[in-house]
Design a protein around this motif. Structure first.
Motif, PDB file in Angstrom:
ATOM      1  N   PRO A 143     -10.473   9.363 -30.141  1.00 30.46           N
ATOM      2  CA  PRO A 143     -10.260   8.261 -31.078  1.00 30.46           C
ATOM      3  C   PRO A 143     -10.009   8.765 -32.498  1.00 30.46           C
ATOM      4  O   PRO A 143     -10.648   9.703 -32.959  1.00 30.46           O
TER       5      PRO A 143
ATOM      6  N   GLU B  87      -0.376   6.053 -36.491  1.00 30.27           N
ATOM      7  CA  GLU B  87      -0.346   5.844 -35.043  1.00 30.27           C
ATOM      8  C   GLU B  87       0.473   6.905 -34.320  1.00 30.27           C
ATOM      9  O   GLU B  87       0.233   7.176 -33.149  1.00 30.27           O
TER      10      GLU B  87
ATOM     11  N   LEU C 241      -9.825   7.578 -36.482  1.00 28.05           N
ATOM     12  CA  LEU C 241     -10.172   6.556 -37.459  1.00 28.05           C
ATOM     13  C   LEU C 241      -9.493   6.915 -38.768  1.00 28.05           C
ATOM     14  O   LEU C 241      -9.474   8.084 -39.153  1.00 28.05           O
TER      15      LEU C 241
ATOM     16  N   ASP D 294      -6.637  12.819 -26.757  1.00 29.09           N
ATOM     17  CA  ASP D 294      -6.638  11.359 -26.875  1.00 29.09           C
ATOM     18  C   ASP D 294      -7.936  10.871 -27.521  1.00 29.09           C
ATOM     19  O   ASP D 294      -8.306   9.714 -27.411  1.00 29.09           O
TER      20      ASP D 294
ATOM     21  N   ASN E  76      -4.581   8.876 -31.411  1.00 28.69           N
ATOM     22  CA  ASN E  76      -5.039   7.660 -30.737  1.00 28.69           C
ATOM     23  C   ASN E  76      -5.774   6.789 -31.761  1.00 28.69           C
ATOM     24  O   ASN E  76      -6.996   6.769 -31.810  1.00 28.69           O
ATOM     25  N   LEU E  77      -5.030   6.084 -32.573  1.00 21.76           N
ATOM     26  CA  LEU E  77      -5.596   5.288 -33.660  1.00 21.76           C
ATOM     27  C   LEU E  77      -6.366   4.094 -33.096  1.00 21.76           C
ATOM     28  O   LEU E  77      -5.805   3.255 -32.404  1.00 21.76           O
ATOM     29  N   VAL E  78      -7.668   4.046 -33.409  1.00 20.78           N
ATOM     30  CA  VAL E  78      -8.491   2.932 -32.954  1.00 20.78           C
ATOM     31  C   VAL E  78      -8.994   2.081 -34.119  1.00 20.78           C
ATOM     32  O   VAL E  78      -9.439   0.960 -33.908  1.00 20.78           O
ATOM     33  N   ASP E  79      -8.952   2.616 -35.338  1.00 22.24           N
ATOM     34  CA  ASP E  79      -9.386   1.838 -36.490  1.00 22.24           C
ATOM     35  C   ASP E  79      -8.609   2.284 -37.719  1.00 22.24           C
ATOM     36  O   ASP E  79      -8.506   3.476 -37.998  1.00 22.24           O
ATOM     37  N   TYR E  80      -8.052   1.327 -38.442  1.00 23.08           N
ATOM     38  CA  TYR E  80      -7.276   1.597 -39.647  1.00 23.08           C
ATOM     39  C   TYR E  80      -7.832   0.723 -40.759  1.00 23.08           C
ATOM     40  O   TYR E  80      -7.817  -0.495 -40.654  1.00 23.08           O
TER      41      TYR E  80
ATOM     42  N   LYS F  30       0.072   2.532 -41.521  1.00 26.99           N
ATOM     43  CA  LYS F  30      -0.499   2.455 -40.178  1.00 26.99           C
ATOM     44  C   LYS F  30       0.476   2.943 -39.121  1.00 26.99           C
ATOM     45  O   LYS F  30       0.096   3.675 -38.205  1.00 26.99           O
TER      46      LYS F  30
END
Length: 93
Positions: free
Chosen positions: A61, A80, A63, A59, A84-88, A76
């Protein structure tokens, strides 16, 4: 920095791929000791070059950045599904 494999001037002067550029990129991975983590996603997802994607076993992060001259575009919604996509971040068309 852009991905060198997508250099639109590759093979013609002045190309972005110079000895200094290669040394800079190799040094970046070597000195920051980040090569293993940069390829870990491929180890975790052996089907990454097919249309069947699996969620990473971590899990951590994730980017995502898209740059000019990138060879591939990953929507996107697809990114995902693999982590665990936290910034795109995507370039404007």
């Amino acid at each position: 920095m852009q991905y060198l494999g997508s250099d639109p001037r590759q093979g013609t002067a002045p190309s972005l791929i110079t000895h200094n550029e290669i040394l800079r990129l190799v040094s970046l991975y070597y000195l920051s000791q980040s090569f293993v983590s940069s390829v870990y996603i491929y180890y975790q997802n052996p089907n990454g070059f097919t249309t069947k994607y699996t969620k990473a076993k971590t899990d951590a992060p994730l980017l995502y950045s898209d740059f000019q001259y990138n060879v591939f575009f990953w929507p996107k919604a697809l990114v995902e599904t693999v982590g665990n996509l936290v910034d795109y971040s995507c370039k404007e068309s």
